[in-house]
Enzyme design. Sequence first.
Site, short mmCIF file in Angstrom:
data_model
loop_
_atom_site.label_atom_id
_atom_site.label_comp_id
_atom_site.label_asym_id
_atom_site.label_seq_id
_atom_site.Cartn_x
_atom_site.Cartn_y
_atom_site.Cartn_z
CG HIS A 107 -1.87 1.08 1.34
ND1 HIS A 107 -2.00 1.85 2.47
CD2 HIS A 107 -2.80 1.53 0.47
CE1 HIS A 107 -2.97 2.73 2.30
NE2 HIS A 107 -3.46 2.56 1.09
CD GLU A 165 -2.73 2.11 -3.31
OE1 GLU A 165 -3.74 2.82 -3.47
OE2 GLU A 165 -1.79 2.41 -2.54
CG ASP A 209 -2.88 7.01 -3.43
OD1 ASP A 209 -4.04 6.59 -3.37
OD2 ASP A 209 -1.98 6.65 -2.64
CG HIS A 223 -3.28 8.98 0.32
ND1 HIS A 223 -3.85 9.65 1.38
CD2 HIS A 223 -4.15 8.00 -0.03
CE1 HIS A 223 -5.01 9.10 1.66
NE2 HIS A 223 -5.22 8.10 0.83
CD GLU A 251 -7.10 5.57 -4.43
OE1 GLU A 251 -7.91 6.43 -4.03
OE2 GLU A 251 -6.42 4.87 -3.66
#
Length: 285
Positions: free
Chosen positions: A36, A63, A65, A78, A146
């Site tokens: 993450h 992962e 952002d 993020h 994301e």
Amino acid sequence: MSAAAFLGSCALLLPAAQAQASAPRHHDDAPVVYAHRGASGYAPENTLAAVDAADDLGIAWVENDVQFSKDGVLVVVHDTDLARTTDVEQLFPGRTSYAVKDFTAAEIARLDAGSWFGQEFAGARIPTLTQYLRKVERNHQKLLLEIKSPEIYPGIEKETLRILREEGWLDRDHVKNKLVIQSFGADSVKKVHQLRPDVVTGFLGNPAVADLPAYAKFTDQINPYFSAATADYVAAVHRLKGAHGKKLRVNTWTVNDAASAAAVDAAGVDGIITNFPDVVREATR
């Protein structure tokens, strides 16, 4: 920060009934582990150091952002505000806004995105999406990307796909094996699916079971918060086929301790998104 210290102070635990679920599956279809924001339990989130930390642990999937800077450059961060994870208030005192969208890419590139986490990471930078993709590629890793807050970034889906294409991430091998694009915004996921129907997509959230067929038309994954990843909900998702005609998958987030990892594993999830990928991997082997 060590895993033991973190887990001792703020372990994430599932409701008691679910925590008492059966033991992890312990076979070949153990859930995929996603680091993450990189291995963000061990390095500052969304930095290249966090990508390398995941690689050092042998974690294939990271992962991240992505957001727009003021001048339309995609950057990997993020929060929609820069204050929590950078020295923006010290470097740019008196600004009326510290939102990502109010800073140019050149200004963002000056920020220290590592000292807040630990002095050994002082000087770590917020990478552009291009820089991030190149690091992931050099490490032979895979990407769960994301699209952050798409409602405040018109056109972010098209630009994200443009950069992915420019960096070679939309060829057959990457699309089939190494890339998933997800968002909390259903319209954003739909847009990605419309623009590139071949790309695997995920919706972040837990739609009502009755609404799942509508989501299955444009996404391949339903990715809920870990407390919503009950065995019944996972089974309801798995009963449906997604946009590419395969069983809808479930990747749950953010699971940071062994007990919770074992519980969602027992519930049948396909993947687990975690700040501590080594802890989750060990708990679900």
